[in-house]
Every structure is written in C-alpha cells, then in structure tokens.
Motif scaffolding. Sequence first.
Motif, mmCIF file in Angstrom:
data_model
loop_
_atom_site.group_PDB
_atom_site.id
_atom_site.type_symbol
_atom_site.label_atom_id
_atom_site.label_comp_id
_atom_site.label_asym_id
_atom_site.label_seq_id
_atom_site.Cartn_x
_atom_site.Cartn_y
_atom_site.Cartn_z
ATOM 1 N N GLY A 1 8.444 5.550 -6.420
ATOM 2 C CA GLY A 1 7.326 4.662 -6.714
ATOM 3 C C GLY A 1 7.765 3.329 -7.287
ATOM 4 O O GLY A 1 8.827 2.796 -6.964
ATOM 5 N N CYS A 2 6.938 2.796 -8.160
ATOM 6 C CA CYS A 2 7.230 1.476 -8.722
ATOM 7 C C CYS A 2 8.400 1.523 -9.688
ATOM 8 O O CYS A 2 9.014 0.487 -9.975
ATOM 9 C CB CYS A 2 5.976 0.899 -9.371
ATOM 10 N N TRP A 3 8.749 2.706 -10.213
ATOM 11 C CA TRP A 3 9.986 2.807 -11.001
ATOM 12 C C TRP A 3 11.171 2.362 -10.154
ATOM 13 O O TRP A 3 12.040 1.617 -10.628
ATOM 14 C CB TRP A 3 10.249 4.249 -11.482
ATOM 15 N N SER B 1 8.685 6.996 -2.098
ATOM 16 C CA SER B 1 7.373 6.527 -2.523
ATOM 17 C C SER B 1 6.710 7.571 -3.426
ATOM 18 O O SER B 1 7.309 8.608 -3.733
ATOM 19 C CB SER B 1 6.526 6.292 -1.280
ATOM 20 N N CYS B 2 5.457 7.305 -3.796
ATOM 21 C CA CYS B 2 4.752 8.253 -4.675
ATOM 22 C C CYS B 2 4.604 9.636 -4.043
ATOM 23 O O CYS B 2 4.782 10.645 -4.719
ATOM 24 C CB CYS B 2 3.366 7.728 -5.005
ATOM 25 N N VAL B 3 4.264 9.691 -2.751
ATOM 26 C CA VAL B 3 4.146 11.033 -2.149
ATOM 27 C C VAL B 3 5.496 11.721 -2.128
ATOM 28 O O VAL B 3 5.587 12.948 -2.128
ATOM 29 C CB VAL B 3 3.540 11.040 -0.719
ATOM 30 N N CYS C 1 5.032 -2.245 -3.416
ATOM 31 C CA CYS C 1 4.621 -0.901 -3.847
ATOM 32 C C CYS C 1 5.195 0.145 -2.884
ATOM 33 O O CYS C 1 6.309 0.010 -2.411
ATOM 34 C CB CYS C 1 3.107 -0.817 -3.985
ATOM 35 N N CYS C 2 4.407 1.174 -2.566
ATOM 36 C CA CYS C 2 5.029 2.309 -1.868
ATOM 37 C C CYS C 2 5.151 2.134 -0.358
ATOM 38 O O CYS C 2 6.013 2.749 0.258
ATOM 39 C CB CYS C 2 4.317 3.597 -2.228
ATOM 40 N N THR C 3 4.322 1.285 0.264
ATOM 41 C CA THR C 3 4.607 0.973 1.668
ATOM 42 C C THR C 3 6.007 0.365 1.720
ATOM 43 O O THR C 3 6.798 0.641 2.622
ATOM 44 C CB THR C 3 3.569 -0.028 2.228
ATOM 45 N N GLY D 1 0.824 -1.189 0.000
ATOM 46 C CA GLY D 1 0.000 0.000 0.000
ATOM 47 C C GLY D 1 0.866 1.250 0.000
ATOM 48 O O GLY D 1 1.821 1.334 -0.787
ATOM 49 N N HIS D 2 0.566 2.182 0.911
ATOM 50 C CA HIS D 2 1.285 3.465 0.846
ATOM 51 C C HIS D 2 1.691 4.114 2.156
ATOM 52 O O HIS D 2 2.612 4.925 2.166
ATOM 53 C CB HIS D 2 0.469 4.466 0.023
ATOM 54 N N VAL D 3 1.017 3.834 3.254
ATOM 55 C CA VAL D 3 1.261 4.643 4.453
ATOM 56 C C VAL D 3 2.283 3.983 5.378
ATOM 57 O O VAL D 3 2.128 2.817 5.720
ATOM 58 C CB VAL D 3 -0.013 4.816 5.296
ATOM 59 N N GLN E 1 -4.516 2.185 -1.542
ATOM 60 C CA GLN E 1 -4.037 2.585 -2.876
ATOM 61 C C GLN E 1 -3.201 1.486 -3.537
ATOM 62 O O GLN E 1 -2.244 0.987 -2.940
ATOM 63 C CB GLN E 1 -3.235 3.897 -2.815
ATOM 64 N N CYS E 2 -3.562 1.194 -4.778
ATOM 65 C CA CYS E 2 -2.848 0.246 -5.648
ATOM 66 C C CYS E 2 -2.988 -1.202 -5.203
ATOM 67 O O CYS E 2 -2.190 -2.063 -5.581
ATOM 68 C CB CYS E 2 -1.380 0.635 -5.798
ATOM 69 N N ILE E 3 -3.995 -1.479 -4.385
ATOM 70 C CA ILE E 3 -4.221 -2.840 -3.920
ATOM 71 C C ILE E 3 -5.303 -3.472 -4.798
ATOM 72 O O ILE E 3 -6.438 -2.994 -4.845
ATOM 73 C CB ILE E 3 -4.648 -2.811 -2.436
#
Length: 610
Positions: free
Chosen positions: A458-460, A499-501, A282-284, A246-248, A320-322
């Motif tokens: 991010g995923c890059w 990450s993305c943020v 991912c971003c987590t 996820g992201h957080v 996000q992104c899940i």
Amino acid sequence: MKEKAKSDGVETVWDRFEEQQPQCGFGQLGLCCRNCNMGPCRIDPFGEGPSKGVCGATAGTIVSRNLIRMTAAGAAAHSDHGRETALVFKEIVEGEVPGYEIKDEAKLNSIASRLGVNTDREIEEVAKDVAEIALEDFGKQDDEVISFANAYAPESLQQVWQELDVAPRNIDREVVEIMHRTHMGVDADPLNLNLQGIRAALGDGWGGSLIGTEFSDVMFGTPEPVESSANLGVLEENKVNVITHGHVPILSEKIVEAAEDEEMIELAKSKGADGIVVAGMCCTGNEIIMRHGIPTAGNFLQQELAITTGAVDAMVVDYQCIMPSLTDVADCYHTKVITTSEKAKLPGAEHIEFDPAKADKIAKQIIKTAIENYPARKEEKIGIPEEKMDGVVGFSVESIVDALGGSLDPLLEAIKEGQIKGIAGIVGCNNPKVEHDEGHVEVAKKLIANDILVVGTGCWSIAAMKDGLFKPEAAELAGDGLQAVCEQLEIPPCLHMGSCVDNTRILVAVSAIAEALGVEPSQLPVAGAAPEWMSEKAVSIGTYFVASGIFTVLGTTPPVLGSNEVVKLLTEDIEEVTGGKFAVESTPNEIADLMLDHIASKRKELLGER
Ligand code: SF4
Ligand code: MSK
C-alpha cells in the motif's frame, strides 16, 4: 509542493483538515449512532449525560456497531475489487475479453492444486473450474467455510475460527450480515457484533482480497524483482504525463500498453511532446510498479500535489482512495480527471467508462485524451519537483522464495540463528493527522536497525521507496545480521509486496513459514503495523491479521475509545483465542518498540532465547 499549492490558490487536504478542527469528540470515540430515525443519539463519555441511546443501546453496542460497519465497508471494497478481477478472469476463459490472457500458467496451476482442482488437463479447463470456485465463494448459501480460505489458511487457524464460529461462509454474506445485525433492534451484544466483524474481515483477507491478488497474478504476471522509481520527480515536463490512480490493475495494465503503442507516441510527438509517461499513484501504482516497473508518482496524500505540478495531462482514476477534491484542484490547471468506473464518478470529471471487452480501444481513447490535452498546459503554472528515488520492487511470495534459492529454508535458518530476529509487515495509508510518511519510514528504519526484515504494501511501500529503503544499499541502515543476509541475497532490507489487496501475500508468507516450522502463525516472531491508516479497508485488514494470530499496532486511533469493553476485547481478550491483538501507539518510536518487544517475546517462547 504544499507551498506551490498555496501560491496557486489551491486548497489541499491539509487545509481542509485544519478547517475541520476541532473534530467531533463523539465521533472520535465511536459514541454517536444514527442507525435509526429516533436518533441521532450520543452517549456522554464523562458519565454525566445520557448513557443509552433512545432505543437503549449502550456505549459498547454503539461502538461495536460503528466499528464493524467500518469493517463491512472495507471488506466490501476489497472484495468487490476481487470479484471484478474474478469476473474478467472468467470472461477470458469464455473468450469474451480478447485483450486479456492467462499470463502465468504456473501460478494458475498452483492455485488450482491448492483448491483440489485437477491440473492434468488443458489450461482452459483448469481455469474454468478455478473461476467457478472463486465466484462460488461470493455466492454460495451453505455454512461451510469458503473454498479459498479452506485452501490457503493453515489448519490450526481454521480450527480456531470454527471454535469461535467466525469461519467465513460467503464473502458477500458476511458483509450483508453486518448490515443486518447493526440495523436498529438486531444484535446488541458487543462480543457477538465483533465476532461478525472478524468473520467479514476473514472473508476479505482469505477470500475477496486473496482472489484479487491471485487472479491478477495469473492474468498480468506474478511480480518479480524489478527496478523503478518513485515520487513526483518521475513526471517529465516535455512528455505527456498520465497518472493512473486507484486500485484495480485491469484497466491500468491496458493503459501501460497503450502508452507504448507507436501510434500513440507519434500522436504525442505531433502535439510537441517528446513521448508519454505513465506513472502510478496509490495502489493502482503499486500494481503496475510491481509487475512492470512503471514509476509511481506518489501515495495517498500526494494526489492533489501531483496535479499541482501543472504537468499532469490526465489523471485516470478507478476506485478507492480518490479524493473528490481532485476536480477542484484540476480546475486550477489544465489537468483532465477521467473517471472510468460506473461505481466511482466525480462531479466535474470526464467519464470514459471502462469495459473489459473493449479494453484496448478504451485505453487508447484515454491516452489520446491526455495527449490532446497536452497543448492546453499553462506554462507559468508548471513546476515539477526534482525529487525521485530508485529502488527494487516486485517481491511476491514466489519471487522471495526464488531470491532465497528456491525454498524458505535460508530465511528460516537466518531467523533461528538470530541474523534476522523477526519479520514485520507495515501497511496502510497516509493520514493528515500525522506527518506525511514519517510514521511509515521511521518505524521501518528502527525495525531494520534491529535486524527485523520488513515487508509491506500500500502507501507504506511508496513512502519507503521515496526514502530509499528499497535500494539494496539501504542494507547499510540494517543491523549487522540483517545487513549480511541482504548483501548475500542482494535484496533491500524492506520488501515491496504490492497493493492493499496484496496484504494477502503477507498472510500466505506467514502461513508458509508457520507450516514449515510446524507452529501456529501467532507463535512466530512476527508483528504488523499501520502507522498512518485512514481507510475502512485498513480496519478490515487489521482485523483479519489479528484474527490470523498477528499482533498489530495502529498509529492513528480507531473510534473505539468510547467503550472500555470494546477496547479490552480488541487489545486483550482476543489474544486468548486467536493469538493476535491490537495495540495503539502514536509515535513511530513507540510503535517500533511495541513490535520489537513482541518479536523478542515470541523468540523467547519459540526458540528459548533469553
Ligand atoms: Fe439512537 Fe438506537 Fe436509533 Fe442508534 S439505533 S439512533 S442508539 S435509537
Ligand atoms: S491506496 S487504502 S490510502 S494504503 Fe491502497 Fe493507500 Fe490506504 Fe488507499
């Protein structure tokens, strides 16, 4: 792993992508509107059928409304993440979340100084004021630019925004205003609609996302270079494997701590495991690899494949992104999918709701659930690929400056001398429309071969790491100039910035370079790309970069081709006002060429090179 999925009877994202072919042409062009119940309406792109919706909306109106609704969703996702971070930070100050602390006081003081907060006080006092200012940016009702944008964005950029009337006034308000303006019968002017899209995106990049990054650094530490590894081979057959996706970072930080707890390790051993592996996705994953070197299992398109190893005891997701498909894939194995946010539940998943006030307890409960699931593995279905790759990550702006010896000067000098021709930011997702990771890796390789320092998020980042581009030895793939700089500084030619943020780290770095050279960001030999983007957040990210003066190339086509007016606006006209613009190219080679041409032309203008 795709073959294993097939033989295990698992349907993946690629199978479903095939089943969706041919995808809707109206949708691809952005020409379908269902914003009211007189519709849905479609505009005929060949000019033979309807040219207006039932209400009279034209292609330009419909395409613009659809596009900025994507921006709104992306900005909302990032900014809601930023708000959550700011709220936990406020609770730290108020003593309501005993599991968290202010880890990086220096970073807090530097944020406070930018915001004009007096730092000559107890750190708690400073923190209180900073938290208040951040939360005000989500809720204030005046027309002034938000405080974070005002404090971080270069003056020249802010002037442009004021002239265009796109300076963000309130992070949430700009998103709400998009929803208002795109309601039936409100804003029908393509230019006016797109300007509001820019305003919301700026509220994300210079507001919500920036707050997410900065407060995460304060609470969990500003990243510094650290070695780690990535790819599905980081999972271990004889250990309990927990993936955080996820992201957080608020929960995943605690999961990392809980997995290191002796009591948990002993419990894992009592179930026959040798220990516990926490791996990110991912971003987590990017958050915890950047700060702790916790390995990453993979990027967006690997989430189903991770479960397909048969060795993931729990996949813990925030938001996000899940993919909603995760529980279907998990049904074929023993994996428990655990949702943790009230905002993101999945049918078929176990829900363990996260509460920052009980963070340690909940993190332990999650790890315990994974451990107890370990004996349920289906031996015959276990197959972890060997592939994993090492690399160095953790390049925050602060750690890049440290690597340069304490100031940006050596980098500026290398750019002026031409050892480094320019800087490229590569960001974004994976997308089954393109070969997994190919765009990310090939664009980066061509750029470094041409002496462009590559930074990204991010995923890059995960794609680059899996390909070895974060190893210092990858400097051998760089041109002579960049190679020499990398060897001298002992850094790889591609730098993981988070990450993305954390794209905001790139904004901050570009702004610092522009200010040091006394020019505008758009004058720098800098370019961006999102070769495999798919998420609405990427629309917001691309828009705030372009509105901040950065030329940005997209590798998958956004749904705008239904209106020449909108295409011209985004790929030509906008450059006259912000200095940045979009381009779309599908092959990695051509994406890199466009970036190289742009960087060469900026060098010519800035440094008088031929
Ligand atoms: Fe059709 Fe206009 Fe309603 Fe959209 S807003 S669905 S174009 S009538
Ligand atoms: S995780 S937004 S697929 S980069 Fe941030 Fe990756 Fe894109 Fe999600």
